[in-house]
Design a protein around this motif. Structure first.
Motif, PDB file in Angstrom:
ATOM      1  N   ALA A   1     -68.892 -18.164 -54.421  1.00  0.00           N
ATOM      2  CA  ALA A   1     -68.633 -17.666 -55.780  1.00  0.00           C
ATOM      3  C   ALA A   1     -69.866 -17.024 -56.389  1.00  0.00           C
ATOM      4  CB  ALA A   1     -68.140 -18.812 -56.665  1.00  0.00           C
ATOM      5  N   PHE A   2     -70.863 -16.707 -55.592  1.00  0.00           N
ATOM      6  CA  PHE A   2     -72.090 -16.116 -56.120  1.00  0.00           C
ATOM      7  C   PHE A   2     -71.812 -14.804 -56.838  1.00  0.00           C
ATOM      8  CE2 PHE A   2     -75.769 -13.283 -55.539  1.00  0.00           C
ATOM      9  CZ  PHE A   2     -76.746 -14.020 -56.195  1.00  0.00           C
TER      10      PHE A   2
ATOM     11  N   SER B   1     -64.563 -11.122 -54.807  1.00  0.00           N
ATOM     12  CA  SER B   1     -64.280 -12.423 -55.403  1.00  0.00           C
ATOM     13  C   SER B   1     -64.629 -13.532 -54.411  1.00  0.00           C
ATOM     14  CB  SER B   1     -62.807 -12.519 -55.791  1.00  0.00           C
ATOM     15  OG  SER B   1     -61.983 -12.457 -54.635  1.00  0.00           O
ATOM     16  N   ARG B   2     -64.440 -14.769 -54.846  1.00  0.00           N
ATOM     17  CA  ARG B   2     -64.761 -15.919 -53.999  1.00  0.00           C
ATOM     18  C   ARG B   2     -63.885 -15.935 -52.750  1.00  0.00           C
ATOM     19  NH1 ARG B   2     -62.872 -21.023 -53.149  1.00  0.00           N
ATOM     20  NH2 ARG B   2     -64.404 -22.658 -52.702  1.00  0.00           N
ATOM     21  N   ARG B   3     -62.587 -15.709 -52.906  1.00  0.00           N
ATOM     22  CA  ARG B   3     -61.672 -15.735 -51.771  1.00  0.00           C
ATOM     23  C   ARG B   3     -61.963 -14.582 -50.815  1.00  0.00           C
ATOM     24  NH1 ARG B   3     -57.305 -18.940 -51.963  1.00  0.00           N
ATOM     25  NH2 ARG B   3     -56.112 -17.499 -50.654  1.00  0.00           N
ATOM     26  N   THR B   4     -62.236 -13.405 -51.362  1.00  0.00           N
ATOM     27  CA  THR B   4     -62.553 -12.259 -50.507  1.00  0.00           C
ATOM     28  C   THR B   4     -63.827 -12.501 -49.716  1.00  0.00           C
ATOM     29  OG1 THR B   4     -61.480 -10.772 -52.090  1.00  0.00           O
ATOM     30  CG2 THR B   4     -62.983  -9.782 -50.494  1.00  0.00           C
ATOM     31  N   CYS B   5     -64.827 -13.084 -50.367  1.00  0.00           N
ATOM     32  CA  CYS B   5     -66.092 -13.380 -49.688  1.00  0.00           C
ATOM     33  C   CYS B   5     -65.876 -14.398 -48.571  1.00  0.00           C
ATOM     34  CB  CYS B   5     -67.106 -13.880 -50.700  1.00  0.00           C
ATOM     35  SG  CYS B   5     -68.727 -14.214 -49.992  1.00  0.00           S
ATOM     36  N   THR B   6     -65.017 -15.377 -48.799  1.00  0.00           N
ATOM     37  CA  THR B   6     -64.729 -16.377 -47.765  1.00  0.00           C
ATOM     38  C   THR B   6     -64.076 -15.732 -46.549  1.00  0.00           C
ATOM     39  OG1 THR B   6     -64.422 -18.045 -49.492  1.00  0.00           O
ATOM     40  CG2 THR B   6     -63.595 -18.578 -47.293  1.00  0.00           C
TER      41      THR B   6
ATOM     42  N   VAL C   1     -65.619 -15.409 -42.562  1.00  0.00           N
ATOM     43  CA  VAL C   1     -64.917 -15.808 -41.335  1.00  0.00           C
ATOM     44  C   VAL C   1     -64.779 -14.620 -40.389  1.00  0.00           C
ATOM     45  CG1 VAL C   1     -62.759 -16.724 -40.411  1.00  0.00           C
ATOM     46  CG2 VAL C   1     -63.703 -17.672 -42.518  1.00  0.00           C
ATOM     47  N   ARG C   2     -64.486 -13.443 -40.946  1.00  0.00           N
ATOM     48  CA  ARG C   2     -64.352 -12.247 -40.104  1.00  0.00           C
ATOM     49  C   ARG C   2     -65.669 -11.926 -39.398  1.00  0.00           C
ATOM     50  NH1 ARG C   2     -65.899  -7.411 -41.360  1.00  0.00           N
ATOM     51  NH2 ARG C   2     -65.971  -7.904 -43.595  1.00  0.00           N
ATOM     52  N   ILE C   3     -66.779 -11.997 -40.131  1.00  0.00           N
ATOM     53  CA  ILE C   3     -68.083 -11.727 -39.519  1.00  0.00           C
ATOM     54  C   ILE C   3     -68.391 -12.752 -38.436  1.00  0.00           C
ATOM     55  CG2 ILE C   3     -70.570 -11.687 -39.972  1.00  0.00           C
ATOM     56  CD1 ILE C   3     -69.972 -10.475 -42.682  1.00  0.00           C
TER      57      ILE C   3
ATOM     58  N   MET D   1     -70.768 -20.879 -40.972  1.00  0.00           N
ATOM     59  CA  MET D   1     -71.944 -20.536 -41.760  1.00  0.00           C
ATOM     60  C   MET D   1     -73.236 -20.756 -40.967  1.00  0.00           C
ATOM     61  SD  MET D   1     -71.003 -19.495 -44.808  1.00  0.00           S
ATOM     62  CE  MET D   1     -72.382 -19.803 -45.895  1.00  0.00           C
ATOM     63  N   VAL D   2     -73.345 -21.903 -40.298  1.00  0.00           N
ATOM     64  CA  VAL D   2     -74.575 -22.240 -39.578  1.00  0.00           C
ATOM     65  C   VAL D   2     -74.781 -21.310 -38.379  1.00  0.00           C
ATOM     66  CG1 VAL D   2     -75.730 -24.023 -38.203  1.00  0.00           C
ATOM     67  CG2 VAL D   2     -74.555 -24.642 -40.320  1.00  0.00           C
TER      68      VAL D   2
END
Length: 658
Positions: free
Chosen positions: A95-96, A117-122, A126-128, A605-606
């Motif tokens: 949510a940054f 948005s937060r959902r789009t960033c999430t 995952v895609r990356i 993330m890690v």
């Protein structure tokens, strides 16, 4: 169009539009003018950040941080990917983008970019993760011959157990890589569970050839190694029948050895810690201590550090800093009357520590100097971006004579049959440690290497270890020669066919070179093998700029089979620091404010952060000496500015007398 203009009404009738960017007023009467003039100005306004969005051919020159210039054009997809990568690399919350300060900044920096948005960033994260994982799998397939693994377990603040697996390998370009390939939640730390998790990770990444597995000295890890030996033997892709699969973490063993040795001077360390703790306990004491130290003109800028009792490296930094203030501590009793009173009084159940005497300072000086060598050794073996194991065996001698009990427990034996046990070998130091040193062009099987082994193990065991090292080297080379000889022969055969197809005198020269190469590679029984030629040459000069991987890259054509062995051997990590660093990232990703993250998101993330950063370490620890110097520079700069401003004000207020 009116989103870019402010409407101007005259007596309730719309007459003009005022540009939000350049403040120009354009006639916009609904009957007489319309919006054509507004649109025309919108396309030519010099301050309009949106005018080139639709022009795919229009670019803008931009200067990089490296002062290079390149063409830039607005690309919303590239910005969105870069934003998601920033979230991953800098460990920011999803949510940054919703933070008001960041949105205000983006309206100035790039107003035409719509912050995800937060959902789009999430979803982008995952895609990356999947995209980078696919790239890394392909890189493994094309560039990686055999991998070495490091693994460790960790318990988070939420009391959840995680396990990480890091793969180490040298690519065809002779570059050392280490990648975190798995970071997952586990239910227990049993041996079979650890082995099954490792096997599952290898299957997921389609990795079949494993050289070694480096782990710490927990008993459960031994069970995991036994399980992996069985599975890798079934695959029939192992080296030396997985005899050298188990590599113990050298940094962990050094920690045990030093901790055991510190017990002999435990009382002196407690005295130093008590005095340091007293000074650092209150800000007023710290201020007085710094002021008195400045009067004494203490050379060091590093301030006192308080150690963590179960971490010897922090004890080293505490002693190193305290010794620098030794003379001042002797006078601090006069400066602070409560200093001696506090140290000589009991605190509840804790008995008084007492004041440091000359014997304590002598122990502190010697221990600080002694621990400095171990700190240097740990730093060397813990590096993960370059080869370290080839120097390790040469540095064991200095520490072998000090903490003999712990040394004997982990490094005094080798793979020698135990008379009391018919089947199992006595697991101790891995023979690969010595093979790493022998394949170093600076050491080889020289008198220096032999003397180091004899000095390490003594006259009784030394000759046995030396013979075992030579036999192990011969056996490994023969195994690799048989394994890679067909591939090398096929490469040379294709080279010969190309020479014949090209025709002419040049083809004869190439054919002659190919024939000599085959002879040099040991295809003729009357010539020396690659290993014999390598050992017969004079050792290379040792220097700070010597790059062992670059040397083998240049000489791989002369020793093709031996180079394959060297590439797998020099991949071996002798510490699990690369895996433990993942837990530092995991602890920041899975902090108290992000406990709702699922294990899959934590792994994404890690791992992705490690892949995007290209394993470049980022040190977030503050340097006390550097901060002190910066603080003094800022204070001096502020005083100069204040003095100049005061002087300027004095001149302006002074009036000339008539």
């Amino acid at each position: 169009m009116w989103n870019h203009y402010n409407k101007i009404f005259v007596e309730g009738v719309l007459q003009k539009g005022k540009c939000k960017y350049c403040k120009t007023e354009i006639a916009a009467h609904t009957v007489n003018n319309g919006t054509s003039a507004l649109r025309k100005h919108f396309n030519v306004c010099k301050r309009n950040p949106h005018k080139n969005i639709g022009d795919n051919k229009q670019s803008v020159l931009q200067v990089n941080p490296s002062d290079s210039v390149h063409a830039w054009k607005f690309d919303p997809e590239a910005l969105r990917n870069s934003f998601a990568a920033m979230i991953i690399e800098d460990e920011l919350p999803f949510a940054f983008g919703n933070n008001s300060g960041f949105r205000r900044f983006m309206t100035v920096a790039c107003p035409c970019f719509s912050v995800p948005s937060r959902r789009t960033c999430t979803r982008d994260t995952v895609r990356i993760y999947f995209e980078e994982k696919a790239k890394l799998k392909l890189f493994f397939k094309e560039q990686c011959e055999r991998v070495c693994l490091t693994t460790d377990c960790w318990t988070s603040q939420q009391q959840e157990s995680f396990m990480t697996v890091t793969a180490h390998f040298i690519c065809s370009d002779w570059k050392l890589h280490n990648k975190i390939i798995s970071f997952f939640k586990v239910k227990g730390h049993k041996g079979d569970d650890i082995g099954k998790h490792l096997q599952k990770t290898l299957i997921d990444w389609v990795v079949e050839k494993v050289m070694t597995i480096t782990i710490d000295n927990a008993s459960s890890n031994d069970g995991g190694i036994v399980y992996m030996k069985k599975e890798l033997n079934k695959a029939n892709n192992s080296i030396a029948a997985v005899k050298y699969l188990h590599m113990r973490c050298a940094a962990h063993i050094v920690n045990l050895i030093v901790t055991n040795g510190l017990k002999e001077v435990e009382l002196s360390v407690k005295h130093v810690r008590a005095e340091v703790k007293y000074v650092k306990n209150r800000p007023s004491r710290i201020t007085k201590f710094k002021a008195c130290a400045d009067l004494e003109k203490v050379e060091t800028k590093a301030f006192l550090n308080l150690n963590v009792s179960n971490r010897w490296n922090s004890t080293y930094f505490m002693l190193k800093a305290a010794v620098s203030y030794e003379n001042f501590f002797a006078r601090y009793t006069d400066e602070d009357p409560y200093f001696a009173l506090d140290l000589l009084s009991d605190k509840g159940k804790e008995k008084c520590i007492g004041i440091l005497d000359e014997a304590d300072w002598e122990n502190a000086r010697k221990m600080a100097d002694f621990l400095g060598h171990f700190a240097d050794l740990t730093t060397r073996v813990s590096a993960s971006l370059h080869v370290t194991a080839n120097n390790f065996s040469m540095r064991l001698i200095a520490m072998a004579k000090r903490m003999k009990d712990k040394f004997d427990k982990y490094w005094d034996n080798w793979h020698e049959p135990d008379p009391s046990k018919k089947e199992k070998e006595n697991e101790n130091i891995n023979m690969m440690i010595f093979i790493l040193a022998v394949l170093d062009p600076r050491y080889k099987l020289s008198e220096y290497t032999q003397f180091a082994i004899l000095e390490m193990y003594g006259d009784e065991k030394g000759p046995k270890v030396w013979d075992t090292v030579k036999k192990c080297l011969r056996d490994l080379f023969e195994e690799y020669r048989v394994m890679y000889a067909p591939q090398i022969a096929s490469v040379q055969a294709s080279f010969s066919l190309e020479a014949k197809a090209s025709g002419g005198r040049a083809s004869m020269v190439k054919s002659l070179i190919a024939k000599k190469m085959r002879l040099n590679n040991g295809s003729s029984s009357c010539n020396k093998s690659e290993l014999d030629k390598f050992l017969a040459e004079e050792p290379e000069d040792d220097g700070p700029k010597f790059d062992i991987l670059a040397w083998w890259k240049v000489n791989s054509s002369r020793f093709p089979s031996l180079a394959c062995l060297a590439r797998d051997i020099f991949t071996i990590p002798i510490s699990i620091v690369a895996s433990e660093s993942a837990f530092s990232t995991g602890g920041r990703v899975l902090d108290d404010f992000r406990t709702s993250l699922t294990p899959f998101m934590v792994e994404a993330m890690v791992c992705t952060q490690d892949w995007l950063r290209h394993t470049t370490p980022i040190d977030i620890a503050e340097n006390t000496a550097e901060l002190t110097k910066l603080e003094q520079e800022l204070i001096a700069e502020y005083k100069d500015i204040k003095a100049k401003a005061s002087k300027s004000n004095t001149r302006s207020t002074t009036k000339p007398t008539s």
